[in-house]
Motif scaffolding. Structure first.
Motif, PDB file in Angstrom:
ATOM      1  N   VAL A  60       0.828  -1.206   0.000  1.00 47.04           N
ATOM      2  CA  VAL A  60       0.000   0.000   0.000  1.00 47.04           C
ATOM      3  C   VAL A  60       0.864   1.259   0.000  1.00 47.04           C
ATOM      4  N   TYR A  61       1.995   1.211   0.695  1.00 41.58           N
ATOM      5  CA  TYR A  61       2.816   2.404   0.896  1.00 41.58           C
ATOM      6  C   TYR A  61       4.088   2.407   0.061  1.00 41.58           C
ATOM      7  N   THR A  62       4.232   1.426  -0.821  1.00 42.34           N
ATOM      8  CA  THR A  62       5.406   1.328  -1.682  1.00 42.34           C
ATOM      9  C   THR A  62       5.010   1.676  -3.109  1.00 42.34           C
ATOM     10  N   PRO A  63       5.779   2.527  -3.796  1.00 43.17           N
ATOM     11  CA  PRO A  63       5.424   2.872  -5.180  1.00 43.17           C
ATOM     12  C   PRO A  63       5.406   1.649  -6.082  1.00 43.17           C
ATOM     13  N   ARG A  64       4.437   1.634  -6.986  1.00 44.70           N
ATOM     14  CA  ARG A  64       4.271   0.495  -7.889  1.00 44.70           C
ATOM     15  C   ARG A  64       5.061   0.651  -9.177  1.00 44.70           C
ATOM     16  N   VAL A  65       5.189   1.915  -9.635  1.00 43.78           N
ATOM     17  CA  VAL A  65       5.765   2.133 -10.962  1.00 43.78           C
ATOM     18  C   VAL A  65       6.980   3.051 -10.923  1.00 43.78           C
ATOM     19  N   VAL A  66       6.890   4.154 -10.157  1.00 48.53           N
ATOM     20  CA  VAL A  66       7.939   5.171 -10.228  1.00 48.53           C
ATOM     21  C   VAL A  66       8.378   5.592  -8.833  1.00 48.53           C
ATOM     22  N   SER A  67       9.676   5.789  -8.676  1.00 44.80           N
ATOM     23  CA  SER A  67      10.211   6.343  -7.432  1.00 44.80           C
ATOM     24  C   SER A  67      10.492   7.823  -7.641  1.00 44.80           C
ATOM     25  N   ILE A  68      10.117   8.611  -6.640  1.00 43.98           N
ATOM     26  CA  ILE A  68      10.390  10.044  -6.656  1.00 43.98           C
ATOM     27  C   ILE A  68      11.091  10.367  -5.342  1.00 43.98           C
ATOM     28  N   GLY A  69      12.330  10.827  -5.428  1.00 36.65           N
ATOM     29  CA  GLY A  69      13.102  11.061  -4.214  1.00 36.65           C
ATOM     30  C   GLY A  69      13.970   9.862  -3.873  1.00 36.65           C
ATOM     31  N   PRO A  70      14.716   9.942  -2.770  1.00 36.05           N
ATOM     32  CA  PRO A  70      15.760   8.942  -2.485  1.00 36.05           C
ATOM     33  C   PRO A  70      15.299   7.665  -1.786  1.00 36.05           C
ATOM     34  N   ILE A  71      14.117   7.651  -1.156  1.00 35.22           N
ATOM     35  CA  ILE A  71      13.755   6.521  -0.295  1.00 35.22           C
ATOM     36  C   ILE A  71      13.658   5.221  -1.077  1.00 35.22           C
ATOM     37  N   ASP A 113      21.199  20.735   0.147  1.00 33.44           N
ATOM     38  CA  ASP A 113      19.914  21.116   0.733  1.00 33.44           C
ATOM     39  C   ASP A 113      18.906  19.976   0.631  1.00 33.44           C
ATOM     40  N   ALA A 114      18.921  19.272  -0.493  1.00 33.37           N
ATOM     41  CA  ALA A 114      17.990  18.159  -0.683  1.00 33.37           C
ATOM     42  C   ALA A 114      18.268  17.058   0.341  1.00 33.37           C
ATOM     43  N   ARG A 115      19.532  16.718   0.541  1.00 33.35           N
ATOM     44  CA  ARG A 115      19.875  15.688   1.523  1.00 33.35           C
ATOM     45  C   ARG A 115      19.439  16.095   2.928  1.00 33.35           C
ATOM     46  N   MET A 116      19.644  17.356   3.270  1.00 38.53           N
ATOM     47  CA  MET A 116      19.325  17.821   4.617  1.00 38.53           C
ATOM     48  C   MET A 116      17.825  17.910   4.867  1.00 38.53           C
ATOM     49  N   GLU A 121      20.173   9.926   5.946  1.00 41.26           N
ATOM     50  CA  GLU A 121      21.333  10.515   5.274  1.00 41.26           C
ATOM     51  C   GLU A 121      21.568   9.961   3.873  1.00 41.26           C
ATOM     52  N   PHE A 122      21.113   8.757   3.570  1.00 40.24           N
ATOM     53  CA  PHE A 122      21.252   8.135   2.256  1.00 40.24           C
ATOM     54  C   PHE A 122      22.712   8.116   1.786  1.00 40.24           C
ATOM     55  N   ASN A 123      23.578   7.633   2.659  1.00 40.86           N
ATOM     56  CA  ASN A 123      24.997   7.539   2.317  1.00 40.86           C
ATOM     57  C   ASN A 123      25.260   6.519   1.219  1.00 40.86           C
ATOM     58  N   ASN A 124      24.282   5.662   0.949  1.00 41.44           N
ATOM     59  CA  ASN A 124      24.441   4.662  -0.116  1.00 41.44           C
ATOM     60  C   ASN A 124      24.294   5.267  -1.507  1.00 41.44           C
ATOM     61  N   SER A 127      27.209  11.296  -4.502  1.00 37.10           N
ATOM     62  CA  SER A 127      26.886  12.683  -4.805  1.00 37.10           C
ATOM     63  C   SER A 127      26.446  12.851  -6.254  1.00 37.10           C
ATOM     64  N   ARG A 128      27.145  12.190  -7.161  1.00 35.96           N
ATOM     65  CA  ARG A 128      26.794  12.284  -8.587  1.00 35.96           C
ATOM     66  C   ARG A 128      25.401  11.707  -8.836  1.00 35.96           C
ATOM     67  N   GLU A 129      25.126  10.547  -8.244  1.00 37.94           N
ATOM     68  CA  GLU A 129      23.833   9.899  -8.444  1.00 37.94           C
ATOM     69  C   GLU A 129      22.704  10.705  -7.798  1.00 37.94           C
ATOM     70  N   PHE A 130      22.971  11.306  -6.654  1.00 33.38           N
ATOM     71  CA  PHE A 130      21.933  12.059  -5.950  1.00 33.38           C
ATOM     72  C   PHE A 130      21.545  13.314  -6.733  1.00 33.38           C
ATOM     73  N   SER A 131      22.533  14.046  -7.233  1.00 33.93           N
ATOM     74  CA  SER A 131      22.223  15.263  -7.995  1.00 33.93           C
ATOM     75  C   SER A 131      21.501  14.924  -9.300  1.00 33.93           C
ATOM     76  N   GLU A 132      21.873  13.796  -9.914  1.00 35.40           N
ATOM     77  CA  GLU A 132      21.175  13.352 -11.126  1.00 35.40           C
ATOM     78  C   GLU A 132      19.737  12.978 -10.793  1.00 35.40           C
ATOM     79  N   MET A 133      19.541  12.284  -9.669  1.00 33.23           N
ATOM     80  CA  MET A 133      18.197  11.883  -9.234  1.00 33.23           C
ATOM     81  C   MET A 133      17.310  13.105  -9.001  1.00 33.23           C
ATOM     82  N   ILE A 134      17.866  14.153  -8.386  1.00 32.05           N
ATOM     83  CA  ILE A 134      17.095  15.363  -8.112  1.00 32.05           C
ATOM     84  C   ILE A 134      16.510  15.926  -9.403  1.00 32.05           C
TER      85      ILE A 134
END
Length: 437
Positions: A60-71, A113-116, A121-124, A127-134
């Protein structure tokens, strides 16, 4: 034994002696890292669904098709849509005045700012992947909103079932981008300032919500898009007529059918501004119309998760769902509220509607002493205990029994009338015979 074994595994850490200078330098380094004066403070927010809601209901609480954000970023079942996000990026670049290089720089600038903004913390995620994801997630979200806000959704090259899943995924708690991040990116990359209006049009045109009195300006005070959806349903109501904290617990509350049998009537509120427009006046419980749709279950579960995960947020939708939970316990309750126009549904299956409400209310926790509708319950309880109203309710109960058990079809009514006429004629004939003698 466990404590001893753990301590024996770390003898070096315990025996290492540090100098005062080493400790000072270590703490100074951390202080400079986490206490940057020139940096604008960012308030971190919890985007995780509480364990009591998630346990046993992960789907119910897990996306079925698309992820938005880091979780849920990088999860295998969502990788197909990750490739499609580049197509949405292409649509954006076709009409954008921002160059590709500048767009990438914006993602890098906003990474910290997005991480904070998240408690985790999403250390996994590098930095390159996180900025691309944003950048990819933000542009995918905005382009998807634009398609529906401008009635151009037919150009999205996905099947209807996929689009419906995406619509649901956009309002999941664990699929949110922080409002300030989205607003800043929108101003820089789209060079527009009417993001609140865009989201309201998206809610209206998709059927996710009908925000009659919501204002685009409310977006600026929301935490994220789900929080904005919450405001569209409950408003910024500061009145505590129903919600004043009480010192006594609620006893057993009556269902809709039981209330009707005790003399309470039901009436729908036409064009109610918010869900909380529920009133009990002169023995009539007035409620906004509940329209059963494909988004109803996911929408309410997401809003409840939003309230339950943030301790400083008033539990208004939770209180409303708790009210429905008390009113709707059997298919007869669904039928009663449907006949009154309070529940509108195209399926006409009372059992299915009951299951839907049970799914929404399952595992919901609320302190009844702080329930928004506490005062409403007390008013109805006092009304139903009145002997006159109880007599009226008993009369309604007998009428309902006659209707359901003896006059449930036109043929039974015709049979009753025919039998009654026959009885009258028999009495007349008997009386005439006696009189002749």
């Amino acid at each position: 034994m466990k404590e001893n074994s753990e301590s024996s595994q770390q003898p070096k850490a315990e025996n290492v002696k540090i100098t005062i200078d080493d400790q000072i330098q270590s703490m100074k380094k951390k202080f400079s890292q986490y206490n940057v004066k020139d940096q604008k403070p960012v308030v971190a927010c919890n985007y995780r669904v509480p364990d009591n809601l998630r346990k046993g209901h992960e789907d119910v609480y897990t996306p079925r098709v698309v992820s938005i954000g880091p979780i849920h970023h990088g999860e295998p079942q969502l990788q197909t849509m990750e490739r499609s996000k580049w197509m949405f990026l292409g649509w954006y670049l076709e009409r954008s005045l921002v160059s590709f290089d500048d767009m990438v720089r914006v993602g890098i600038d906003f990474e910290e700012d997005a991480r904070m903004s998240y408690l985790e913390e999403f250390n996994n995620i590098s930095s390159r992947e996180f900025s691309e994801m944003i950048i990819l997630d933000f542009i995918f979200l905005i382009e998807f909103l634009f398609k529906f806000a401008t009635h151009d959704e037919q150009t999205i090259p996905f099947e209807d079932t996929i689009i419906i899943d995406i619509l649901s995924d956009t309002v999941l708690l664990e699929n949110q981008l922080p409002q300030k991040l989205v607003t800043n990116l929108f101003h820089l990359l789209y060079m527009e300032h009417n993001l609140g209006d865009l989201i309201l049009k998206y809610f209206r045109n998709t059927g996710i919500a009908k925000p009659l009195n919501a204002s685009p300006d409310d977006w600026s005070s929301a935490t994220d898009m789900l929080d904005f959806l919450l405001t569209c349903h409950v408003g910024k109501i500061e009145d505590t007529t129903h919600g004043e904290i009480q010192r006594t617990w609620l006893g057993r509350t009556r269902s809709a059918t039981e209330l009707r049998e005790a003399g309470v009537k039901f009436s729908k509120v036409v064009d109610a501004a918010f869900l909380l427009d529920v009133k009990f006046v002169n023995g009539v419980l007035k409620m906004p119309v509940i329209q059963i749709s494909i988004f109803l279950e996911a929408k309410f579960q997401s809003m409840i998760a939003c309230e339950q995960s943030r301790h400083n947020k008033p539990k208004r939708v939770t209180g409303y769902i708790y009210l429905l939970h008390k009113l709707i316990r059997t298919p007869k309750d669904v039928a009663l509220l449907s006949n009154c126009g309070i529940i509108e549904h195209p399926i006409h299956d009372y059992e299915q509607v009951l299951r839907l409400f049970n799914n929404v209310t399952e595992e919901v926790r609320i302190n009844t002493r702080e329930c928004y509708f506490w005062g409403l319950y007390m008013k109805m309880d006092a009304y139903t205990k009145n002997s006159y109203h109880h007599w009226k309710g008993s009369w309604f109960k007998w009428k309902r029994m006659l209707r359901d058990d003896y006059f449930s079809s036109p043929w039974s009514i015709i049979s009753f009338i025919a039998a009654f006429i026959l009885l009258v004629l028999t009495i007349i004939q008997t009386a005439y015979t006696i009189k002749q003698k």
